[in-house]
Scaffold this motif. Structure first.
Motif, PDB file in Angstrom:
ATOM      1  N   SER A   1      45.166   2.255  36.977  1.00 31.06           N
ATOM      2  CA  SER A   1      44.315   1.255  37.626  1.00 31.06           C
ATOM      3  C   SER A   1      42.841   1.677  37.656  1.00 31.06           C
ATOM      4  O   SER A   1      41.966   0.847  37.909  1.00 31.06           O
ATOM      5  CB  SER A   1      44.810   0.983  39.048  1.00 31.06           C
ATOM      6  OG  SER A   1      44.706   2.154  39.831  1.00 31.06           O
TER       7      SER A   1
ATOM      8  N   ALA B   1      43.379  -5.245  39.428  1.00 33.57           N
ATOM      9  CA  ALA B   1      44.335  -4.613  40.352  1.00 33.57           C
ATOM     10  C   ALA B   1      43.921  -4.800  41.803  1.00 33.57           C
ATOM     11  O   ALA B   1      44.301  -4.025  42.681  1.00 33.57           O
ATOM     12  CB  ALA B   1      44.468  -3.135  40.016  1.00 33.57           C
TER      13      ALA B   1
ATOM     14  N   GLN C   1      49.448  -3.859  42.534  1.00 36.97           N
ATOM     15  CA  GLN C   1      49.395  -3.021  41.329  1.00 36.97           C
ATOM     16  C   GLN C   1      50.760  -2.799  40.677  1.00 36.97           C
ATOM     17  O   GLN C   1      50.949  -1.877  39.878  1.00 36.97           O
ATOM     18  CB  GLN C   1      48.692  -1.684  41.621  1.00 36.97           C
ATOM     19  CG  GLN C   1      47.287  -1.869  42.177  1.00 36.97           C
ATOM     20  CD  GLN C   1      46.467  -0.605  42.257  1.00 36.97           C
ATOM     21  OE1 GLN C   1      46.892   0.461  41.822  1.00 36.97           O
ATOM     22  NE2 GLN C   1      45.263  -0.711  42.804  1.00 36.97           N
TER      23      GLN C   1
END
Length: 580
Positions: free
Chosen positions: A543, A509, A533
């Protein structure tokens, strides 16, 4: 043996029917390494069948599947990409939210339009691409007999098929392991194997006519509807190469005016159907009149070796333009499964998931189609409990909207089975944005180094391989779990076995100048960044925790697990349930 008969080939698969469904099935098998052990036959000489007409529209999910097979770009070069719709009432006034309006809201896909390209042109592309892989459509070759040995083992050449060349009369006996009947609504394969075809044909008749036209209709290069008091909900579809299709209900009363329904009659009725607008045909490419009905084969897979696909196992009206789309879904569901079994990678039981996954979705389509086809002929659905005096056009708009994500194909999903398994992954929201058995969403990613954009579907083409996608999250939070997971994978005899059709992608991410340094561990496969993301969000991945998704070769989600060491056993168990 007579002089007109010859002993023929031994094949793995014989495909009967040279339309889009048969061609895409053959193309997949050839692409997946079976070009020398398959054949595809068509009883009509293609020159006589390559008239215009027939199917025209591919919806987003169909385009996505063809894109992952490397076929969609060529279709897009020739197509009319339809993103606009219009509906006119009986007086020619534009009305909002009716007819095909749902087409303007097909989101969450790069292929967010109706790809309109007449079947003639699609088949030309498919035949050419198939030939490049070493397989040519054999025509005019007719299947005239099929026998299946009860005593031969399941992986043997149990099927004896007799083929006849319709030009020379020469017959050939072919032995094969599997037979795919993609030979249309009057399927010889289905009838020869006595598979019941349940359903009915109504008294309703519809006309379709294609050509180059002139009109004073304000919006013409669209998917449109004209709410005619005499011809039902009239279809107006902008076609490729500047042509237009007009489709309408042909009532018994109007049929009586024509002792013979010929091109002149079709033109006369088309002109009447679009009133109050004027219409003139500069050229007619094709027309047809047909009865509307819905039928479904009781089995799509029979005697452990014969498959039915496309119109041979389901027919319906063209009301929602689903015929070819549904057939392509059949072909793309079957292709990789059959290939894995032929390569000896997967257990033959994998083949039973074809019918288990496709039949419920076909039945769902049939239920929609029964309502849509009645509403298009100005009849309310059977069992209608609402206002009996309501305008059917209004109800049609509601039904089409309700069915929109199913029609586009993006919400077509499969029940839990041996290849759609609920895993340990827990999404960031409830309900989860995506789950096993649902389509794996296409998401934007960035390539390391150049940082150019790419899409997940581009990086997960359908080459009859599973993809394990490690959403690695933010490395400062996930690196310890990622390291432990990676080490356990390397020690796994199943998941590190290069002989198995599994590829790996890692999606952190964040981005950086070095994927290795960013992750803090050697990547399990190719790396793509999800700096914004958006991919993590679309898949419901935290994440700070990461997650692992398995994509099937056809792009549906197989299973999903947490990013942790214990998930390695979970993934091993999943693949042991499929592979030999």
């Amino acid at each position: 043996m007579g002089s007109t008969e010859k002993l023929g080939r031994q094949l793995d698969v014989l495909i009967v029917g040279g339309g889009p469904v048969g061609l895409i099935t053959a193309f997949q098998l050839a692409k997946f390494g079976h070009s020398k052990s398959i054949a595809i036959i068509e009883k009509h000489p293609k020159s006589s069948q390559d008239q215009y007409g027939r199917a025209i529209t591919l919806y987003p999910r169909s385009s996505e599947m063809l894109d992952q097979l490397g076929l969609a770009d060529e279709l897009a070069q020739e197509c009319f990409a339809c993103r606009s719709t219009v509906s006119y009432d009986k007086d020619g006034n534009e009305v909002q939210g009716r007819g095909w309006a749902f087409m303007e809201n097909m989101k969450d896909t790069q292929w967010d339009f109706a790809l309109v390209l007449r079947q003639k042109y699609q088949e030309e592309i498919f035949r050419r691409r198939l030939k490049e892989l070493g397989v040519s459509l054999e025509a005019p070759i007719e299947l005239i007999d099929v026998q299946i040995s009860e005593t031969m083992p399941e992986d043997g050449h149990r099927i004896t098929a007799v083929l006849k060349n319709r030009n020379t009369g020469v017959e050939e006996t072919v032995k094969c392991k599997y037979l795919v009947g993609a030979d249309g609504g009057r399927s010889f394969v289905r009838r020869q194997l006595n598979v019941p075809f349940d359903g009915s044909t109504s008294e309703d008749k519809w006309v379709r006519i294609d050509g180059i036209i002139e009109t004073d209709m304000p919006k013409t290069r669209v998917y449109g509807a004209i709410e005619s008091p005499t011809h039902g909900n009239v279809l107006w579809a902008a076609l490729d190469h500047g042509a237009t299709r007009i489709g309408f209900a042909f009532t018994a009363e109007r049929q009586r005016a024509y002792p013979e329904f010929n091109e002149a009659a079709a033109v006369t009725e088309a002109i009447a159907s679009v009133k109050p607008f004027s219409l003139k045909f500069k050229q007619v490419d094709w027309f047809t009149v047909y009865s509307v009905g819905q039928r479904v084969a009781r089995r799509f897979f029979t005697q452990d070796c014969v498959f039915l696909a496309g119109d041979s196992c389901h027919t319906h009206s063209s009301g929602a333009a689903q015929g070819m789309n549904t057939g392509l879904h059949d072909a793309c569901n079957l292709g990789w499964k059959l290939s894995m079994v032929l390569h000896g990678l997967a257990q033959p039981s994998l083949l039973y998931t074809y019918e288990a996954e496709r039949l419920p979705n076909v039945q769902k389509l049939i239920n929609y189609d029964k309502d849509i086809s009645r509403l298009m002929t100005m009849q309310l659905p059977i069992g209608w409990k609402g206002d009996p005096n309501i305008d059917p056009n209004e109800v049609l708009g509601t039904v089409m909207e309700e069915a929109s994500t199913f029609t586009s194909g993006l919400s077509i999903a499969f029940e839990t089975n041996k290849i759609n398994v609920k895993g340990s992954f827990v999404a960031t929201s409830d309900p989860a944005p995506v789950s096993p058995g649902q389509r794996g969403p296409d998401v934007w990613l960035q390539k390391p180094g150049t940082m150019e954009s790419t899409r997940l579907h581009v990086q997960t083409p359908n080459v009859a391989r599973f993809y394990i996608i490690v959403f690695a999250g933010e490395p400062e939070h996930t690196t310890p779990d990622l390291k432990a997971f990676s080490q356990a994978i390397e020690a796994s005899k199943t998941l590190s076995n290069d002989a198995l059709p599994i590829s790996w992608l890692v999606i952190p991410a964040k981005s950086g100048p070095s994927a290795f340094e960013l992750l803090g561990v050697a990547p399990l496969g190719r790396v793509f960044y999800d700096e914004k993301q958006t991919a993590h969000l679309r898949y419901g991945v935290d994440s700070k925790a990461g997650g692992v998704f398995v994509l099937r070769p056809d792009g549906w989600i197989a299973t999903a697990a947490k990013l942790q060491v214990s998930s390695v056993v979970e993934l091993e168990d999943y693949f042991k349930g499929i592979f030999q």
